[in-house]
Motif scaffolding. Structure first.
Motif, PDB file in Angstrom:
ATOM      1  N   VAL A  54      25.399  52.405  23.453  1.00  0.00           N
ATOM      2  CA  VAL A  54      26.400  53.309  23.299  1.00  0.00           C
ATOM      3  C   VAL A  54      26.994  53.528  24.910  1.00  0.00           C
ATOM      4  CG1 VAL A  54      27.102  55.944  22.939  1.00  0.00           C
ATOM      5  CG2 VAL A  54      25.169  54.825  21.581  1.00  0.00           C
ATOM      6  N   SER A  55      28.260  53.556  25.045  1.00  0.00           N
ATOM      7  CA  SER A  55      28.892  53.957  26.110  1.00  0.00           C
ATOM      8  C   SER A  55      30.116  54.523  26.211  1.00  0.00           C
ATOM      9  CB  SER A  55      29.303  52.543  26.961  1.00  0.00           C
ATOM     10  OG  SER A  55      30.452  51.877  26.263  1.00  0.00           O
ATOM     11  N   MET A  56      30.613  55.357  27.229  1.00  0.00           N
ATOM     12  CA  MET A  56      31.428  56.342  27.224  1.00  0.00           C
ATOM     13  C   MET A  56      32.336  56.355  28.359  1.00  0.00           C
ATOM     14  SD  MET A  56      30.006  60.604  27.187  1.00  0.00           S
ATOM     15  CE  MET A  56      31.213  61.837  27.181  1.00  0.00           C
ATOM     16  N   ILE A  57      33.461  56.645  27.870  1.00  0.00           N
ATOM     17  CA  ILE A  57      34.773  56.968  29.052  1.00  0.00           C
ATOM     18  C   ILE A  57      35.097  58.314  29.106  1.00  0.00           C
ATOM     19  CG2 ILE A  57      35.210  54.378  29.131  1.00  0.00           C
ATOM     20  CD1 ILE A  57      37.778  55.333  27.069  1.00  0.00           C
ATOM     21  N   PHE A  58      35.545  58.586  30.263  1.00  0.00           N
ATOM     22  CA  PHE A  58      36.077  60.008  30.466  1.00  0.00           C
ATOM     23  C   PHE A  58      37.591  60.243  30.679  1.00  0.00           C
ATOM     24  CE2 PHE A  58      31.759  59.164  31.613  1.00  0.00           C
ATOM     25  CZ  PHE A  58      30.890  60.213  31.154  1.00  0.00           C
ATOM     26  N   GLN A  59      37.965  61.559  30.686  1.00  0.00           N
ATOM     27  CA  GLN A  59      39.335  62.072  31.043  1.00  0.00           C
ATOM     28  C   GLN A  59      40.125  61.456  32.165  1.00  0.00           C
ATOM     29  OE1 GLN A  59      40.177  66.059  30.320  1.00  0.00           O
ATOM     30  NE2 GLN A  59      42.003  66.025  31.618  1.00  0.00           N
ATOM     31  N   ASP A  60      39.190  61.735  33.395  1.00  0.00           N
ATOM     32  CA  ASP A  60      40.011  61.373  34.602  1.00  0.00           C
ATOM     33  C   ASP A  60      39.127  60.276  35.225  1.00  0.00           C
ATOM     34  OD1 ASP A  60      40.903  60.892  36.987  1.00  0.00           O
ATOM     35  OD2 ASP A  60      40.487  62.925  37.810  1.00  0.00           O
ATOM     36  N   ALA A  87      29.121  65.289  22.753  1.00  0.00           N
ATOM     37  CA  ALA A  87      29.048  63.672  23.107  1.00  0.00           C
ATOM     38  C   ALA A  87      28.184  63.561  24.201  1.00  0.00           C
ATOM     39  CB  ALA A  87      30.438  63.405  23.577  1.00  0.00           C
ATOM     40  N   LEU A  88      28.037  64.354  24.914  1.00  0.00           N
ATOM     41  CA  LEU A  88      26.983  64.058  26.202  1.00  0.00           C
ATOM     42  C   LEU A  88      25.742  64.078  25.407  1.00  0.00           C
ATOM     43  CD1 LEU A  88      28.444  66.077  29.145  1.00  0.00           C
ATOM     44  CD2 LEU A  88      28.322  63.859  29.141  1.00  0.00           C
ATOM     45  N   SER A  89      25.440  64.998  24.751  1.00  0.00           N
ATOM     46  CA  SER A  89      24.022  65.147  23.959  1.00  0.00           C
ATOM     47  C   SER A  89      23.709  63.689  23.449  1.00  0.00           C
ATOM     48  CB  SER A  89      23.976  66.204  23.079  1.00  0.00           C
ATOM     49  OG  SER A  89      24.402  67.206  23.403  1.00  0.00           O
ATOM     50  N   VAL A  90      24.627  63.048  22.964  1.00  0.00           N
ATOM     51  CA  VAL A  90      24.428  61.740  22.268  1.00  0.00           C
ATOM     52  C   VAL A  90      23.721  60.923  23.247  1.00  0.00           C
ATOM     53  CG1 VAL A  90      25.450  59.819  21.156  1.00  0.00           C
ATOM     54  CG2 VAL A  90      26.021  62.141  20.332  1.00  0.00           C
ATOM     55  N   LEU A  91      24.343  60.871  24.454  1.00  0.00           N
ATOM     56  CA  LEU A  91      24.023  59.984  25.579  1.00  0.00           C
ATOM     57  C   LEU A  91      22.692  60.617  26.359  1.00  0.00           C
ATOM     58  CD1 LEU A  91      27.228  58.425  26.769  1.00  0.00           C
ATOM     59  CD2 LEU A  91      25.377  57.261  25.826  1.00  0.00           C
ATOM     60  N   ARG A  92      22.274  61.921  25.908  1.00  0.00           N
ATOM     61  CA  ARG A  92      21.433  62.648  26.649  1.00  0.00           C
ATOM     62  C   ARG A  92      21.657  62.538  28.225  1.00  0.00           C
ATOM     63  NH1 ARG A  92      15.580  61.572  25.255  1.00  0.00           N
ATOM     64  NH2 ARG A  92      15.096  62.518  27.247  1.00  0.00           N
ATOM     65  N   ILE A 123      32.219  56.204  23.159  1.00  0.00           N
ATOM     66  CA  ILE A 123      32.574  57.555  23.122  1.00  0.00           C
ATOM     67  C   ILE A 123      33.634  57.511  24.125  1.00  0.00           C
ATOM     68  CG2 ILE A 123      31.852  59.818  23.279  1.00  0.00           C
ATOM     69  CD1 ILE A 123      29.029  58.954  22.634  1.00  0.00           C
ATOM     70  N   ALA A 124      34.945  57.933  23.622  1.00  0.00           N
ATOM     71  CA  ALA A 124      36.362  58.311  24.609  1.00  0.00           C
ATOM     72  C   ALA A 124      36.203  59.875  24.657  1.00  0.00           C
ATOM     73  CB  ALA A 124      37.079  57.754  24.126  1.00  0.00           C
ATOM     74  N   ASP A 125      36.163  60.550  25.865  1.00  0.00           N
ATOM     75  CA  ASP A 125      36.318  61.885  25.881  1.00  0.00           C
ATOM     76  C   ASP A 125      37.635  62.049  26.534  1.00  0.00           C
ATOM     77  OD1 ASP A 125      35.863  64.418  26.279  1.00  0.00           O
ATOM     78  OD2 ASP A 125      34.361  64.461  27.507  1.00  0.00           O
ATOM     79  N   GLU A 126      38.635  62.788  25.692  1.00  0.00           N
ATOM     80  CA  GLU A 126      39.860  62.968  26.136  1.00  0.00           C
ATOM     81  C   GLU A 126      40.329  61.675  27.154  1.00  0.00           C
ATOM     82  OE1 GLU A 126      41.639  65.708  25.546  1.00  0.00           O
ATOM     83  OE2 GLU A 126      40.503  67.292  25.156  1.00  0.00           O
ATOM     84  N   PRO A 127      40.499  60.497  26.385  1.00  0.00           N
ATOM     85  CA  PRO A 127      40.884  59.316  27.342  1.00  0.00           C
ATOM     86  C   PRO A 127      42.266  59.366  27.784  1.00  0.00           C
ATOM     87  CG  PRO A 127      40.487  58.572  24.905  1.00  0.00           C
ATOM     88  CD  PRO A 127      40.146  60.152  25.207  1.00  0.00           C
ATOM     89  N   THR A 128      42.992  59.985  26.952  1.00  0.00           N
ATOM     90  CA  THR A 128      44.644  59.874  27.228  1.00  0.00           C
ATOM     91  C   THR A 128      45.173  61.375  27.762  1.00  0.00           C
ATOM     92  OG1 THR A 128      45.252  60.548  24.871  1.00  0.00           O
ATOM     93  CG2 THR A 128      44.856  58.115  25.464  1.00  0.00           C
ATOM     94  N   THR A 129      44.241  62.389  27.725  1.00  0.00           N
ATOM     95  CA  THR A 129      44.995  63.617  28.144  1.00  0.00           C
ATOM     96  C   THR A 129      45.761  63.440  29.542  1.00  0.00           C
ATOM     97  OG1 THR A 129      42.967  64.585  27.029  1.00  0.00           O
ATOM     98  CG2 THR A 129      44.334  66.078  28.462  1.00  0.00           C
ATOM     99  N   ALA A 130      44.969  62.684  30.603  1.00  0.00           N
ATOM    100  CA  ALA A 130      45.804  62.982  31.797  1.00  0.00           C
ATOM    101  C   ALA A 130      46.749  62.133  31.970  1.00  0.00           C
ATOM    102  CB  ALA A 130      44.706  62.393  32.839  1.00  0.00           C
TER     103      ALA A 130
END
Lengths: 303, 338
Positions: A63-69, A22-27, A148-155
Motif C-alpha cells: 500500500v502506498s500513499m500520496i498527499f495533498q501538498d 487512511a493513515l490508520s491503514v498504513l499505521r 491511497i490518495a489523500d486530497e491529491p487535487t485539492t491544491a
C-alpha cells in the motif's frame, strides 16, 4: 473494505476523520494518537499485528500513499529521479541498476513530458501538477496493490485536476492498482470512483456504489451535502440548501446520532440512540433511524 | 440581434455601469541590476464594466491575475497604467483624503477569514473600526450599528466582545462580511470568499451574499476559481487567462455557449456531482500548465496550450476582445470553433 483493483472514494468535511482512517491503514497515526480497537485486514492478515519489519514491507510495497501538498512530501534538495529510485531501492524490490532503469519509464507512465531530462530536475523546477505526478510515480514504483490518495487535487487548478483524475483512472485500469481517493469534493468522486464512503464526525454514515449514493442517498447528511453544492450544469437558479450549524466537537460529541443537531429530518430517537450502519439497498448501507426514502415521502422536515 | 436589443430586455438598473475598468495594467517589477526591467505582468491590459446591481464573476486559474485585478479595482494597490472609473470618478487619479472618502463606497471581502481579522481586536472593534475611521458613528450609535450589522450577517450580537479565534471559519467570514457592510457600500469586491470554508458551510455564505445583495442593492465583483459557485451567483462572467480577459458574457450564455477554447476547456474540466453524466463526459484536457506571467507567450497567450491554435497566426497576432454575439465578447481568432 477495498476490493482488488477498485476505486473507492472517501468523502467528508475537514475533521471528519477521513485522513486519519487512511493513515490508520498504513499505521502512520501520529503520537499520541493510536488505534484503540478494531482491525485492518490486508489480504487476510491484520495490519495491526504486523511487526516493524513487516510494516516496512507492507508500506510502499503493498500500500502506498500520496498527499495533498506534494511539495512537503518531496525532498527539495534531491533530484526527482533520485527520489523515485530511492523509493524502490529502500524496499529492496529492485536492485540499484534495475531501479535506475525504471525511473524514466515511471515518469513517462505518469505523463511527464521529456522524462529523461525531468528526472534530473529538483522539485522546485516542477509545477504543482508535475510534482503530484512525480509523487504518483513514486507511489506506484513498487507496484503496490493499493494507492491511497489523500486530497491529491485539492491544491491544484481545475484543468490540472482533470489531468490528474484522468491519470489515476488510466493507471487504475492499466496497472490494476486499487485506488482510495480521499476528498471533500463530491464531484471528483462522481467522476473517478465506483464506490463511495461518506464520513461524518469520525464515522461512516453511508456507503455504497457511487451511482446509488448520488441518485438515491439515504443518509440526510449525504442528501444535504448533495443539495448544498451548486452545479455547473444547473439550468435554473435555486437557492442552495444549507446545513445549519457546525460539525460537532469530537472531544464532546452529542448523544445519539452525531448528525442529529444539524439534521432537518430528525425524530426523537435520534438524540437518544446512535443508529447502526445498516443495509438499506443493494450494497448500500446508511447509519440513520429515518432514512431519506421515508423522510421525503412522509412528514414535514423539522425547521 | 444587435447589442442594443439585448439591453432593452434588461431592467433599467443594469444599464448603468457602476465601475468601468479601462486598459488596466499591473506589473510587479522583479529584481534589480542585471535582471532589472523584468516584471510579473499580473494584469496586462484589461477593460470591462461592472453594471449597477449585478454580480460579475471573475474566474481563472491561480496566477491568472484575478486577485491582483480585484485589488487594483478596490484601490488597495495602485495600477501601473489604465483607469478605474467609479461612477464618473477616475479612482486612479484620486489621492489622499479624496480617495479615502471614496473607499466608503467600495469594500472588500477576503479569502482567508483566519488571516484577515486582527486576532487582538474584539469582533465589535473589528466591525466598528470603519465607522470610527470615517467618523460616522461613535458611542451608542456605533454600538447600535454594529449590533444591527451583526444580526444582518447572522451573528449573535451578544458575541460583540469576543475575539476572532472563538469563532468558526464560517462565522469569521460573516465577521469579514459585516465589517465590509457596516459602511453601507454600494460595491463589494469579494475575493474567493468561500474557498477556505468547508463544503457544508459554503452554501450558508453563498446564500448570505445573495440575501445581502437583494436587501441592500449591492453590486458584486465576485472573484473565484470555482466555476460552479460563480455560475450560481453571477449575472455575467469574465474569464481571465494570464493577465488578460479572454471571454466575457452573460452567465447562462457563457456556460451554454462558450466561444473561447480556454473557457470551453475550463468548463469541461469541472466535474459534475452526477456519476451518470460524468461517465458520458469527456473533458478537454489542456497540455501543460499556465505559463509564467514574467514572459508570457507571444500572440495569443493561450496558443501554447490551445487545442485549435493555428500557426503562425495565433503565435504572432494577439486577438482583440471583440463582440462575437450580443453582449458576448471573446478574444480568439477562431472563436467558437472548438
Amino acid at each position: 473494505m477495498v476490493n482488488k483493483g477498485e476505486t473507492l472514494g472517501i468523502v467528508g468535511e475537514s475533521g471528519c476523520g477521513k485522513s486519519v482512517t487512511a493513515l490508520s491503514v498504513l499505521r502512520l497515526i501520529p503520537e499520541p494518537g493510536r488505534i484503540v480497537s478494531g482491525h485492518i485486514w490486508f489480504k487476510d492478515r491484520d495490519v495491526a499485528s504486523y511487526s516493524r519489519e513487516e510494516l516496512r514491507e507492507y508500506r510502499g510495497n503493498d500500500v502506498s500513499m500520496i498527499f495533498q501538498d506534494p511539495m512537503t512530501s518531496l525532498n527539495p534538495v534531491l533530484r526527482v529521479g533520485f527520489q523515485i529510485k530511492e523509493a524502490m531501492v529502500a524496499h529492496e524490490r529492485f536492485d540499484n541498476k534495475t531501479a535506475d532503469e525504471r525511473v524514466v519509464p515511471m515518469l513517462q507512465k505518469v505523463r511527464i513530458s521529456d522524462p529523461k531530462e525531468r528526472a534530473k530536475n529538483y522539485p522546485h523546477q516542477f509545477s504543482g501538477g508535475m510534482r503530484q505526478r512525480a509523487m504518483i510515480a513514486m507511489g506506484l514504483s513498487n507496484e503496490p496493490d493499493l494507492l491511497i490518495a489523500d486530497e491529491p487535487t485539492t491544491a491544484l487548478d481545475v484543468t490540472v485536476q482533470a489531468q490528474i483524475i484522468e491519470l489515476l483512472r488510466d493507471l487504475n485500469r492499466d496497472m490494476g492498482t486499487a485506488v482510495v481517493l480521499i476528498t471533500h469534493n463530491l464531484a471528483v468522486v462522481a467522476s473517478l470512483c465506483t464506490r463511495v464512503i461518506v464520513m461524518y464526525a469520525g464515522r461512516i454514515v453511508e456507503s455504497g456504489p457511487t451511482r446509488q449514493i448520488f441518485n438515491s442517498p439515504q443518509h440526510p447528511y449525504t442528501w444535504s451535502l448533495l443539495q448544498s453544492i451548486p452545479r455547473i450544469d444547473s439550468t435554473q437558479h435555486d437557492k442552495l440548501l444549507t446545513i445549519a450549524g457546525l460539525p460537532p466537537d469530537l472531544s464532546n460529541p452529542p448523544p445519539g446520532c452525531l448528525f442529529h443537531p444539524r439534521c432537518r429530518f430528525r425524530v426523537d430517537r435520534c438524540s437518544k440512540e446512535e443508529p447502526p450502519l445498516e443495509e438499506v439497498g443493494p450494497e448500500q448501507a446508511a447509519r440513520c433511524w429515518v432514512l431519506m426514502k421515508n423522510a421525503l415521502a412522509g412528514a414535514e422536515p423539522v425547521r | 440581434m444587435s447589442a442594443q436589443d439585448s439591453h432593452v430586455k434588461q431592467s433599467p438598473a443594469y444599464e448603468m455601469a457602476l465601475v468601468r475598468v479601462e486598459d488596466v495594467v499591473k506589473h510587479f517589477p522583479i529584481g534589480t541590476g542585471l535582471f532589472g526591467g523584468q516584471a510579473v505582468r499580473a494584469v496586462d491590459g484589461v477593460s470591462f464594466e461592472v453594471r449597477s446591481g449585478e454580480t460579475l464573476g471573475l474566474v481563472g486559474e491561480s496566477g491568472c491575475g484575478k486577485s491582483t485585478l480585484g485589488r487594483v479595482i478596490a484601490q488597495l494597490q495602485p495600477a501601473t497604467a489604465g483607469h478605474v472609473f467609479f461612477r464618473d470618478t477616475d479612482l486612479v487619479r484620486l489621492h489622499g483624503e479624496k480617495l479615502r472618502r471614496m473607499r466608503q463606497q467600495m469594500q472588500m471581502i477576503f479569502q482567508d477569514p483566519y488571516a484577515s481579522l486582527n486576532p487582538r481586536m474584539t469582533v465589535g472593534d473589528i466591525i466598528g473600526e470603519p465607522l470610527q475611521n470615517f467618523g460616522i458613528a461613535r458611542g451608542k450609535e456605533r454600538e447600535r450599528r454594529i449590533n444591527e450589522v451583526m444580526r444582518t450577517c447572522g451573528l449573535n450580537p451578544n458575541f460583540i466582545r469576543r475575539y476572532p479565534h472563538e469563532f468558526s471559519g464560517g462565522q469569521r467570514q460573516r465577521i469579514g462580511i459585516a465589517r465590509a457592510l457596516v459602511l453601507n457600500p454600494t460595491f463589494i469586491v469579494a475575493d474567493e470568499p468561500i474557498s477556505a470554508l468547508d463544503v457544508s458551510i459554503q452554501a450558508q455564505i453563498v446564500n448570505l451574499l445573495e440575501d445581502l445583495q437583494d436587501r441592500f442593492k449591492l453590486t458584486y465583483l465576485f472573484i473565484a476559481h470555482d466555476l460552479s459557485v460563480v455560475r450560481h451567483l453571477s449575472d455575467r462572467v469574465a474569464v481571465m487567462y494570464l493577465g488578460k480577459i479572454v471571454e466575457i458574457a452573460d452567465s447562462k450564455e457563457i456556460y451554454l455557449n462558450p466561444l473561447h477554447p480556454y473557457t470551453k476547456a475550463l468548463l469541461s474540466s469541472i466535474p459534475i456531482p452526477d456519476p451518470d453524466l460524468e461517465a458520458q463526459r469527456e473533458p478537454i484536457l489542456l497540455k501543460g500548465e499556465i505559463p509564467s506571467p514574467v514572459n508570457p507567450p507571444t500572440g495569443c497567450r493561450f496558443h501554447t496550450r490551445c487545442p485549435i491554435a493555428q500557426f503562425p497566426k495565433c503565435s504572432e497576432e494577439e486577438p482583440p476582445l471583440e463582440e462575437k454575439a450580443a453582449g458576448h465578447r471573446a478574444a480568439c481568432h477562431f472563436a467558437g470553433q472548438l
